[in-house]
Design a protein around this motif. Structure first.
Motif, mmCIF file in Angstrom:
data_model
loop_
_atom_site.group_PDB
_atom_site.id
_atom_site.type_symbol
_atom_site.label_atom_id
_atom_site.label_comp_id
_atom_site.label_asym_id
_atom_site.label_seq_id
_atom_site.Cartn_x
_atom_site.Cartn_y
_atom_site.Cartn_z
ATOM 1 N N LYS A 1 -2.128 2.461 5.862
ATOM 2 C CA LYS A 1 -3.364 2.822 5.191
ATOM 3 C C LYS A 1 -4.360 3.464 6.156
ATOM 4 C CE LYS A 1 -7.176 0.734 2.605
ATOM 5 N NZ LYS A 1 -7.659 -0.495 1.978
ATOM 6 N N CYS B 1 1.618 -2.278 6.131
ATOM 7 C CA CYS B 1 0.867 -1.548 5.105
ATOM 8 C C CYS B 1 -0.542 -1.252 5.581
ATOM 9 C CB CYS B 1 0.803 -2.369 3.817
ATOM 10 S SG CYS B 1 2.357 -2.384 2.913
ATOM 11 N N TYR C 1 0.871 -1.171 0.000
ATOM 12 C CA TYR C 1 0.000 0.000 0.000
ATOM 13 C C TYR C 1 0.913 1.227 0.000
ATOM 14 C CZ TYR C 1 -3.422 3.488 1.060
ATOM 15 O OH TYR C 1 -4.211 4.602 0.988
#
Ligand SMILES: [Zn+2]
Ligand SMILES: [Zn+2]
Length: 111
Positions: free
Chosen positions: A108, A104, A68
């Motif tokens: 996020k 990740c 991400y």
């Protein structure tokens, strides 16, 4: 069988720890707690779909995080994330679930 005092009222009972009445009340309380824990967290459908998505991902891609705002990278710490967050109306269907590593995933959610 030896009788024991109920933990709640002290009345002698053949049950291991509570008289019939308090055993029943305790059981109701346990069921209520278990029920609310499921409602508070993710439901059974999510657990089932998340496990399937993760298994599929491992089978297809191996221990790799798609990344991400980062390139794909190997990771053994894979988690399942909602593509459209539940707070914005996303559901627990497999189509709305994706795999990200823990790092990740938190990047996020902390943006
Ligand atoms: Zn009792
Ligand atoms: Zn990652």
């Amino acid at each position: 069988m030896r009788r024991r005092p109920c933990l709640v009222c002290g009345r002698l009972t053949r049950n291991p720890s509570r008289c019939d009445q308090h055993q029943a009340e305790w059981q109701t309380e346990q069921d209520r707690r278990r029920g609310s824990a499921t409602q508070r967290g993710y439901g059974a459908a999510y657990q089932r779909n998340a496990a399937a998505v993760l298994a599929d991902h491992r089978r297809t891609h191996g221990a790799v995080c798609p990344g991400y705002s980062a390139p794909a990278h190997p990771s053994t710490d894979l988690t399942v994330d909602h593509i459209l967050p539940k707070s914005r109306g996303g559901d627990d269907e497999r189509e709305n679930l994706t795999v990200l590593c823990r790092a990740c995933n938190s990047r996020k959610h902390n943006r």
